[in-house]
Design a protein around this motif. Sequence first.
Motif, PDB file in Angstrom:
ATOM      1  N   TYR A 188       0.598  -1.144   0.101  1.00  0.00           N
ATOM      2  CA  TYR A 188       0.219   0.239   0.000  1.00  0.00           C
ATOM      3  C   TYR A 188       1.111   1.194   0.036  1.00  0.00           C
ATOM      4  N   GLY A 189       0.724   2.010  -1.085  1.00  0.00           N
ATOM      5  CA  GLY A 189       1.593   3.457  -1.051  1.00  0.00           C
ATOM      6  C   GLY A 189       2.910   3.211  -1.550  1.00  0.00           C
ATOM      7  N   GLN A 190       3.219   2.208  -2.002  1.00  0.00           N
ATOM      8  CA  GLN A 190       4.626   1.979  -2.625  1.00  0.00           C
ATOM      9  C   GLN A 190       4.456   2.077  -4.330  1.00  0.00           C
ATOM     10  N   ILE A 195      10.214  -0.602  -6.116  1.00  0.00           N
ATOM     11  CA  ILE A 195      10.167  -1.970  -6.360  1.00  0.00           C
ATOM     12  C   ILE A 195      11.460  -2.099  -7.295  1.00  0.00           C
ATOM     13  N   PHE A 196      11.395  -1.577  -8.469  1.00  0.00           N
ATOM     14  CA  PHE A 196      12.334  -2.071  -9.644  1.00  0.00           C
ATOM     15  C   PHE A 196      13.354  -1.275  -9.557  1.00  0.00           C
ATOM     16  N   THR A 197      13.556   0.012  -9.132  1.00  0.00           N
ATOM     17  CA  THR A 197      14.682   0.979  -9.350  1.00  0.00           C
ATOM     18  C   THR A 197      15.561   0.875  -8.121  1.00  0.00           C
ATOM     19  N   LEU A 198      15.006   1.021  -6.841  1.00  0.00           N
ATOM     20  CA  LEU A 198      15.701   1.062  -5.565  1.00  0.00           C
ATOM     21  C   LEU A 198      15.613  -0.220  -4.922  1.00  0.00           C
TER      22      LEU A 198
END
Length: 282
Positions: A188-190, A195-198
């Motif tokens: 939620y809120g992500q 996810i994919f860069t950091l």
Amino acid sequence: MRKTAALLAILIGMSGTISAQSDSLQANRYITRATTLGVGYTNILDTYLSPQEYKGIEGRVARETMRMTKLFNGNVSLQNFFQANLSYTHNSPDNNNTFAGLVNWNYGLHYQFHINDHLKLLAGGLGDFNGGFVYNLQNSNNPASAKAYANIAASGMIIYRFKIRNYQLVARYQANLPVAGVLFSPNYGQSYYEIFTLGNSDGVVKFTTLKNQPSVRQLFSLDFPVGCSKLRLNYLWDIQQSKVNQLKTHTYSHIFMVGFVRDLYLVKNKKGNPLPANVRAY
């Protein structure tokens, strides 16, 4: 002459018996393929993008292949079912719209219980693989939501053959119920950037059961001859739901489809490669 005639009759009878046995053992070479197209109504909710439901039109294409196998004395059938859909929906205030699409592939086995010459009951399991998206036309930060999940599903069918005058018809009902699987979902809120860069991907892949993914696909079909062809009418009631990572999603679809059915018989050439040949099933 009488002895020769009797010997010929015995040989002909043995040849017919052997041929019948051989044909029954080759039942797995008979294949039924159907391609259908249709449109209908869909209702989409994805709280990652919006707390509102979006309703509209959906177009769908499906391709199915079924054949018998040699498993359990030839009583097990193989089903390969592929479908893809694309929808355009709007919210209740009619101030925002979404595009959504999903590709679904089912591959599995059913044991066939032959109740009588007209009725068969099938029970088995399927691998259920899904991938798609929902795109919100006015969201700026997170305009899209990715869909990726796979399940092991319990599956059952009822197949009934009957005649109206001289027309042979086949009616079928099938239900697929996902029992266990895995599902991709951001928290939620992500954002997907996180996810994919950091690399902040903890908890984005969840184990699913009927508790957090109560879904079912139901299919009603009717096959009937039209001239030298065979037509199929489908009604698909597709319910896909999930509740993970404090996010809720659902897609409710009611789709009417029409298409053609082909019955094939696989013939092997000298090198052993299967060659399809058209046959009449009924």
